[in-house]
Design a protein around this motif. Structure first.
Motif, mmCIF file in Angstrom:
data_model
loop_
_atom_site.group_PDB
_atom_site.id
_atom_site.type_symbol
_atom_site.label_atom_id
_atom_site.label_comp_id
_atom_site.label_asym_id
_atom_site.label_seq_id
_atom_site.Cartn_x
_atom_site.Cartn_y
_atom_site.Cartn_z
ATOM 1 N N UNK A 27 56.237 34.886 -7.266
ATOM 2 C CA UNK A 27 55.437 35.537 -8.057
ATOM 3 C C UNK A 27 54.526 34.631 -8.845
ATOM 4 N N UNK A 28 54.537 33.407 -9.088
ATOM 5 C CA UNK A 28 53.424 32.296 -9.411
ATOM 6 C C UNK A 28 52.475 32.411 -8.524
ATOM 7 N N UNK A 29 52.854 32.296 -7.029
ATOM 8 C CA UNK A 29 51.971 32.099 -6.035
ATOM 9 C C UNK A 29 51.121 33.343 -5.934
ATOM 10 N N UNK A 30 51.750 34.443 -5.939
ATOM 11 C CA UNK A 30 50.814 35.770 -5.981
ATOM 12 C C UNK A 30 49.861 35.894 -6.994
ATOM 13 N N UNK A 31 50.238 35.356 -8.217
ATOM 14 C CA UNK A 31 49.017 35.205 -9.400
ATOM 15 C C UNK A 31 48.044 34.480 -8.956
ATOM 16 N N UNK A 64 45.904 35.835 -6.230
ATOM 17 C CA UNK A 64 45.343 37.012 -6.907
ATOM 18 C C UNK A 64 43.877 36.448 -7.607
ATOM 19 N N UNK A 65 44.216 35.438 -8.365
ATOM 20 C CA UNK A 65 42.858 34.713 -9.028
ATOM 21 C C UNK A 65 42.057 33.906 -8.112
ATOM 22 N N UNK A 66 42.619 33.452 -6.990
ATOM 23 C CA UNK A 66 41.723 32.759 -6.022
ATOM 24 C C UNK A 66 41.053 33.899 -5.286
ATOM 25 N N UNK A 104 36.896 34.422 -4.911
ATOM 26 C CA UNK A 104 36.285 34.548 -3.840
ATOM 27 C C UNK A 104 35.278 35.792 -3.783
ATOM 28 N N UNK A 105 35.619 37.024 -4.252
ATOM 29 C CA UNK A 105 35.075 38.243 -4.385
ATOM 30 C C UNK A 105 33.747 37.955 -5.397
ATOM 31 N N UNK A 106 34.022 37.276 -6.447
ATOM 32 C CA UNK A 106 33.140 37.089 -7.370
ATOM 33 C C UNK A 106 31.932 36.103 -6.719
ATOM 34 N N UNK A 107 32.258 35.237 -6.049
ATOM 35 C CA UNK A 107 31.455 34.103 -5.288
ATOM 36 C C UNK A 107 30.602 35.014 -4.215
ATOM 37 N N UNK A 108 31.263 35.798 -3.330
ATOM 38 C CA UNK A 108 30.577 36.618 -2.499
ATOM 39 C C UNK A 108 29.712 37.685 -2.866
ATOM 40 N N UNK A 109 29.941 38.047 -4.158
ATOM 41 C CA UNK A 109 29.042 38.915 -4.913
ATOM 42 C C UNK A 109 27.867 38.282 -5.068
#
Length: 106
Positions: free
Chosen positions: A32-36, A39-41, A45-50
């Motif tokens: 669960x911690x790994x999924x969080x 998701x943050x990463x 990444x999506x923010x940086x791509x934008x």
């Protein structure tokens, strides 16, 4: 670094198997911690791509503007050259027109 993360995950899984039910619960928490973290990463990444797309778009627009200016300069320069050539042709035609009657009467 990625290999160490992978190996740490495998190590956590191996230890969870040794600890039985308690280990399984701990391993599930790690997942669960790994999924969080994933998701943050992914969001980052999506923010940086934008941001990258926006920056690239701005650069492309600047390049287009520069190319347009160069094209306009080239067009203006060609226009001046055509005008000068037309003037020279007109002057030459006028000189030939004046010289033509003199040749006929000679």
């Amino acid at each position: 670094m990625y290999e160490k993360i992978w190996l740490a995950g495998l190590g956590a899984y191996a230890r969870s198997e040794k600890k039985g039910q308690e280990g399984k619960a701990f391993f599930d928490e790690l997942v669960v911690d790994g999924e969080k973290v994933r998701d943050r990463a992914s969001d980052k990444i999506d923010e940086l791509k934008g941001k990258a797309k926006d920056s690239i778009g701005e650069v492309v627009e600047k390049v287009r503007d520069i190319l347009k200016l160069e094209k306009d300069k080239d067009t203006e320069e060609l226009s001046h050259q055509v005008e000068a050539l037309s003037k020279a042709v007109s002057e030459l035609a006028a000189v030939e027109k004046k010289a033509a009657p003199a040749k006929k009467s000679a």
